[in-house]
Design an enzyme around this catalytic site. Structure first.
Site, PDB file in Angstrom:
ATOM      1  N   ILE A 175      10.136 -60.431 -52.992  1.00 55.41           N
ATOM      2  CA  ILE A 175       9.832 -61.808 -53.369  1.00 55.41           C
ATOM      3  C   ILE A 175       8.722 -61.857 -54.407  1.00 55.41           C
ATOM      4  O   ILE A 175       8.807 -62.601 -55.391  1.00 55.41           O
ATOM      5  CB  ILE A 175       9.468 -62.650 -52.132  1.00 55.41           C
ATOM      6  N   CYS A 189      14.229 -68.190 -46.786  1.00 59.19           N
ATOM      7  CA  CYS A 189      15.348 -68.389 -47.714  1.00 59.19           C
ATOM      8  C   CYS A 189      16.503 -69.107 -47.026  1.00 59.19           C
ATOM      9  O   CYS A 189      17.140 -69.991 -47.613  1.00 59.19           O
ATOM     10  CB  CYS A 189      15.803 -67.053 -48.289  1.00 59.19           C
ATOM     11  N   THR A 206      17.168 -63.990 -35.113  1.00 57.64           N
ATOM     12  CA  THR A 206      16.800 -64.971 -36.130  1.00 57.64           C
ATOM     13  C   THR A 206      16.058 -66.127 -35.482  1.00 57.64           C
ATOM     14  O   THR A 206      16.354 -66.506 -34.340  1.00 57.64           O
ATOM     15  CB  THR A 206      18.028 -65.505 -36.887  1.00 57.64           C
ATOM     16  N   ARG A 241      23.508 -58.842 -40.420  1.00 57.79           N
ATOM     17  CA  ARG A 241      23.257 -58.222 -41.725  1.00 57.79           C
ATOM     18  C   ARG A 241      24.513 -57.460 -42.134  1.00 57.79           C
ATOM     19  O   ARG A 241      25.131 -56.771 -41.309  1.00 57.79           O
ATOM     20  CB  ARG A 241      22.074 -57.267 -41.642  1.00 57.79           C
TER      21      ARG A 241
END
EC number: 1.2.1.72
Length: 348
Positions: free
Chosen positions: A13, A155, A213, A236
């Protein structure tokens, strides 16, 4: 006024923030005065110039001793491990963009401010003790000068929150589920190796890997009315960039898929222009690489079951889109001014 920023952490980032700043033509609005990164200057310069996901950087990049040159601009390089030792006051830093992925609570933010920064923006979800969590395009207008320690959320939160808002405003969401189909990240293994999460001991390129998550918590942080009404899971996948989010919501008003698409397309062309995009082209994940939007709705995948269950597929470049929102939020934080009286802080 040009906002003077420093970047703490020059990973995925942090580097994309610098690239996005130069590519978006905002250098008259934002100046990078320093980057703090434990890696050496040669590695920092090399990875800024050459990027597997985003290609070669168009600007000349070089380094001399502890200075990074981007075109004609000079950026000071620091290698401080302790936040209190960072020279933000000496450098006149307005906003620190903390992109380490490690720091994220109020104590860390206060350490940056004690070192001389006026405000701090974390590039990841923070603790509940922060002054604000911003999803640009949705709630940045609620920022106040006293909001000094801010999170830019994640994100995936930036991707899904605008769509949730649009669907809720139009049809009234009762509950929802989210599945994030996320590209591999650098907390995974190239080949099988030890990790505290046993699933992440496995080679990232060879499996679809379920991971934990906190996206549901991120949704309710922005929209408290959805507490206990959203659940999320994540996997993922063996790609290195771009994420897809499968959003399913039950709504109060009956609706057709064509009406959902019309709503989202109109928003992309109007109130959410630049934040949300809409497509009906037969695209795949690589086609959204380097896309600056927070969310790209794939209208070909919208479904409605029983008039009240809506399913949508939303894409995002989880690096590039988010890096652009970091810049947007930085400017929004600066635009409301800098109030240095910490006792006046109010939470958003």
């Amino acid at each position: 006024m040009t906002v003077r920023i420093a970047i703490n952490g020059f990973g995925r980032i942090g580097r994309n923030v610098v690239r996005a700043l130069y590519e978006s033509g905002r250098r008259a609005e934002i100046t990078v005065v320093a980057i703090n990164e434990l890696a050496d200057a040669a590695g920092m310069a090399h990875l800024l110039k050459y990027d597997t996901s985003h290609g070669r950087f168009a600007w000349e990049v070089r380094h001399e001793r502890e200075q990074l040159f981007v075109g004609d601009d000079v950026i000071r390089i620091l290698h401080e491990r302790t936040l209190a030792d960072l020279p933000w006051r000496e450098l006149g830093v307005d906003v620190v963009l903390d992109c380490t992925g490690v720091y994220g609570n109020r104590e860390h933010g206060e350490a940056h401010i004690a070192a001389g920064a006026k405000k701090v923006l974390f590039s990841h979800p923070g603790s509940n003790g922060l002054d604000a969590t911003v999803v640009f395009g949705v709630n940045q207008n609620e920022l106040r000068a006293e909001h000094r320690i801010v999170s830019n959320a994640s994100c995936t939160t930036n991707c899904i929150i605008p769509v949730i808002k649009l669907l809720d405003d139009a049809y009234g969401i009762e509950s929802g589920t989210v599945t994030t189909i996320h590209s591999a990240m650098n907390d995974q293994q190239v080949i099988d190796a030890y990790h505290s999460d046993l699933r992440r001991t496995r080679a990232a390129s060879q499996s679809i890997i379920p991971v934990d998550t906190k996206l549901a918590a991120g949704i309710t942080r922005i929209f408290p009315q959805f507490n206990d009404r959203f659940e999320a899971i994540a996997v993922r996948v063996p790609t290195i960039n771009v994420t897809a989010i499968d959003l399913s919501v039950t709504v109060k008003k009956p609706v057709k898929a064509s009406e959902v698409n019309q709503l989202l397309q109109k928003a992309a062309q109007g109130a959410f222009h630049g934040i949300v995009d809409y497509t009906e082209s037969p695209l795949v994940s690589i086609d959204f690489n380097h896309d600056p939007h927070s969310a790209i709705v794939d209208g070909t995948q919208t479904r409605v079951s029983g008039a009240h269950l809506i399913k949508t597929l939303v894409w995002c470049d989880n690096e590039w889109g988010f890096a652009n929102r970091m810049l947007d939020t930085t400017l929004a934080m600066a635009a409301v001014g800098f109030r240095l009286d910490a006792s006046a802080s109010t939470k958003l």
